[in-house]
Design an enzyme around this catalytic site. Structure first.
Site, mmCIF file in Angstrom:
data_model
loop_
_atom_site.group_PDB
_atom_site.id
_atom_site.type_symbol
_atom_site.label_atom_id
_atom_site.label_comp_id
_atom_site.label_asym_id
_atom_site.label_seq_id
_atom_site.Cartn_x
_atom_site.Cartn_y
_atom_site.Cartn_z
ATOM 1 N N CYS A 163 -6.525 -9.025 2.588
ATOM 2 C CA CYS A 163 -7.565 -8.148 3.136
ATOM 3 C C CYS A 163 -8.840 -8.866 3.550
ATOM 4 C CB CYS A 163 -7.926 -7.074 2.117
ATOM 5 S SG CYS A 163 -6.603 -5.890 1.894
ATOM 6 N N VAL B 104 0.844 -1.206 0.000
ATOM 7 C CA VAL B 104 0.000 0.000 0.000
ATOM 8 C C VAL B 104 0.876 1.251 0.000
ATOM 9 C CG1 VAL B 104 -1.679 1.352 1.341
ATOM 10 C CG2 VAL B 104 -1.939 -1.123 1.176
HETATM 11 C C1 UDX Z 1 -9.546 -6.473 -1.781
HETATM 12 C C2 UDX Z 1 -10.542 -5.351 -2.102
HETATM 13 O O1 UDX Z 1 -11.134 -5.610 -3.389
HETATM 14 C C3 UDX Z 1 -9.868 -4.001 -2.073
HETATM 15 O O2 UDX Z 1 -10.813 -2.960 -2.278
HETATM 16 C C4 UDX Z 1 -9.185 -3.810 -0.695
HETATM 17 O O3 UDX Z 1 -8.494 -2.605 -0.639
HETATM 18 C C5 UDX Z 1 -8.241 -4.962 -0.430
HETATM 19 O O4 UDX Z 1 -8.952 -6.205 -0.541
HETATM 20 P P1 UDX Z 1 -7.598 -7.756 -3.078
HETATM 21 O O5 UDX Z 1 -7.343 -8.484 -1.790
HETATM 22 O O6 UDX Z 1 -6.446 -7.222 -3.831
HETATM 23 O O7 UDX Z 1 -8.577 -6.508 -2.814
HETATM 24 O O8 UDX Z 1 -8.347 -8.766 -4.044
HETATM 25 P P2 UDX Z 1 -9.756 -8.898 -4.782
HETATM 26 O O9 UDX Z 1 -9.568 -8.711 -6.227
HETATM 27 O O10 UDX Z 1 -10.784 -8.104 -4.133
HETATM 28 O O11 UDX Z 1 -10.025 -10.460 -4.552
HETATM 29 C C6 UDX Z 1 -10.052 -11.024 -3.231
HETATM 30 C C7 UDX Z 1 -10.303 -12.513 -3.299
HETATM 31 O O12 UDX Z 1 -11.653 -12.751 -3.701
HETATM 32 C C8 UDX Z 1 -9.432 -13.273 -4.294
HETATM 33 O O13 UDX Z 1 -9.020 -14.499 -3.700
HETATM 34 C C9 UDX Z 1 -10.347 -13.517 -5.473
HETATM 35 O O14 UDX Z 1 -9.993 -14.672 -6.176
HETATM 36 C C10 UDX Z 1 -11.672 -13.684 -4.753
HETATM 37 N N1 UDX Z 1 -12.833 -13.360 -5.614
HETATM 38 C C11 UDX Z 1 -13.017 -12.089 -6.076
HETATM 39 C C12 UDX Z 1 -13.759 -14.352 -5.911
HETATM 40 O O15 UDX Z 1 -13.625 -15.504 -5.487
HETATM 41 N N2 UDX Z 1 -14.842 -14.010 -6.675
HETATM 42 C C13 UDX Z 1 -15.051 -12.761 -7.150
HETATM 43 O O16 UDX Z 1 -16.065 -12.551 -7.825
HETATM 44 C C14 UDX Z 1 -14.105 -11.766 -6.849
#
Ligand code: UDX
Length: 440
Positions: free
Chosen positions: A254, A15
């Site tokens: 997160c 970040v």
């Molecule tokens: C997340 C939030 O989106 C972001 O706003 C915050 O600041 C940090 O946490 P990030 O951890 O980078 O971001 O990943 P993200 O793209 O949100 O995906 C998180 C997890 O959810 C991944 O394991 C992804 O594979 C899973 N996911 C996401 C799903 O299983 N299905 C979806 O439809 C979307």
């Protein structure tokens, strides 16, 4: 004050580095501090220690405006707005560990000229508790960056949240001014609400994922296809198309942490957050369902060779924190399987977390001789593999569990693979095969 206010960034992690590089790109002098001397040295040389698309270019392009140091005094003499970007990992109980934030607060002391701008995700009430001990300067400015698209997310935010003690807070105004160039809606609010917006947003997105994962599990039983269901649901603007991709569970630095933190925070205040308890449980079960899918085709997994494609918690990152791959590798090994893993970016980082799993140099190496493949992370290169040709020849048995509904299931089925997706019954896949045959 100069035209573009200089800023300080405390913590050169993911970040912090994205924040520093993007503010430098917007024309600000940025003084970035980290306590790890080797990291600071590397950054001074222009070496970015994490993989995030576009970040290294941004650091390179703005080297003159980016100053890296281990010295807090240097940052404080260079800037008055100090973005706090240290991490707040979960403790064993699920609470956030605030010790790094506490040491930053101690180091800043009682300066009235400086404000902490809190980017780190913190429990609701953190700002108030810091203020009790430190009279001035605190702005909550949570980040909503997604790994893999963080630079883009910073430059094109859906909204910017700025929480301050009151609407006329001078430091709050100065933080708002920093973001004016981005032309995003600004949510100017109080500190506690800003803190809650961050936790509630992540918890809501995680809830959406666990919800669609349960719809997927029921769809498998009832013969529906979850991708069709999600498409039909998502077009309702009240629901929205995003975060409705069913899969083998969410991971990352997160969602798991923030959902537990909010649940725990509610519990500490005497409120039992029932929904989040279920969201967490559904996610844990979802990771383990893959084992059952493999057993359905292979019976006992003792001595079976299983290829895991992908280790990172999602594509375009080398981050393996709370990655489903790690849980799966451990479970498969405890079932007696031999596990081979491949990831284009993240396998090196995960090596010691993968137990006796063998890390291979290519996807094909992992697949050679495998009794089954599990697609864990939707890296584009996995779709490009020659599944019907070379992969089919090399695998011992043509069995694929597609944990992200990412591969071309019809092509694989036509090539003789037995494919298990998420939320699509196998009968349906062969049914769609028949439909293709009928229409061609
Ligand atoms: C997340 C939030 O989106 C972001 O706003 C915050 O600041 C940090 O946490 P990030 O951890 O980078 O971001 O990943 P993200 O793209 O949100 O995906 C998180 C997890 O959810 C991944 O394991 C992804 O594979 C899973 N996911 C996401 C799903 O299983 N299905 C979806 O439809 C979307």
């Amino acid at each position: 004050m100069p035209d573009r206010e200089p800023i300080g960034v405390i913590g050169a992690g993911w970040v912090g580095l994205v924040t520093a590089a993007c503010f430098a790109e917007l024309g600000h002098e940025v003084h970035c501090r980290d306590i790890v001397p080797e990291k600071v040295e590397a950054l001074r040389r222009g070496d970015v220690p994490i993989f995030e698309p576009g970040l290294a270019d941004l650091v390179e392009r703005n080297r003159e405006r980016l100053h890296f140091t281990t010295d807090m005094g240097e940052v404080m003499s260079g800037a008055e707005l100090l973005f706090c970007c240290v991490d707040t990992p979960p403790t064993y109980s699920g609470d956030a560990d605030l010790s790094r934030i506490e040491s930053v607060v101690r180091e800043l002391g009682e300066s009235h000229d400086h404000a902490i701008v809190m980017k780190s995700t913190v429990p609701v009430g953190t700002g108030r508790s810091i203020r009790r001990r430190r009279e001035t300067g605190y702005v909550a400015n949570p980040e909503f960056l997604q790994e893999g698209s963080a630079v883009h997310d910073f430059m094109h935010p859906d909204r910017v949240v700025v929480g301050s003690w009151d609407d006329s807070d001078e430091f709050g105004d100065r933080v708002v001014a920093l973001y004016e160039a981005l032309e995003a809606p600004i949510v100017r609010t109080d500190v506690a609400s800003a803190e809650m917006i961050k936790l509630a947003s992540n918890a809501f997105l995680a809830t959406k994922i666990s919800f669609i994962n349960e719809i997927a599990n029921v769809s498998e039983e009832l013969g529906a296809d979850v991708t069709e269901v999600a498409r039909g649901m998502g077009l309702d603007e009240r629901i929205g198309t995003q975060f409705l991709r069913a899969g083998i569970g969410y991971g990352g630095s997160c969602f798991p942490k923030d959902v537990s933190a909010l649940k725990q925070l509610a519990g500490n205040s005497g409120y039992h957050f029932q929904l989040l308890t279920a969201v967490i449980e559904v996610n844990e079960l979802q990771k383990r369902r893959t084992i059952g899918k493999l057993q359905k085709h292979l019976g006992s997994l003792v001595g079976k060779e299983i290829a895991l494609l992908g280790v990172a918690f999602k594509p375009n990152t080398d981050d393996v924190r709370e990655a489903t791959s790690l849980v799966l590798a451990a479970r498969l090994q405890s079932e007696g399987a031999h596990v081979r893993v491949y990831d284009p970016k993240a396998a090196g980082r995960a090596r010691e977390l993968l137990g006796s799993a063998q890390v291979t140099a290519s996807a094909l190496d992992a697949l050679t001789g495998a009794d089954a493949a599990v697609l864990v992370t939707e890296w584009p290169e996995f779709r490009e593999l020659d599944w019907a040709g070379e992969v089919k020849e090399r695998m011992a048995q043509p069995i694929v569990v597609d944990g992200r509904n990412f591969l071309d299931a019809e092509l694989l089925t036509a090539a003789g693979f037995r494919v298990e997706g998420i939320g699509r019954s196998s009968e349906r896949l062969s049914g769609s095969q028949e439909r293709v045959a009928r229409t061609s």
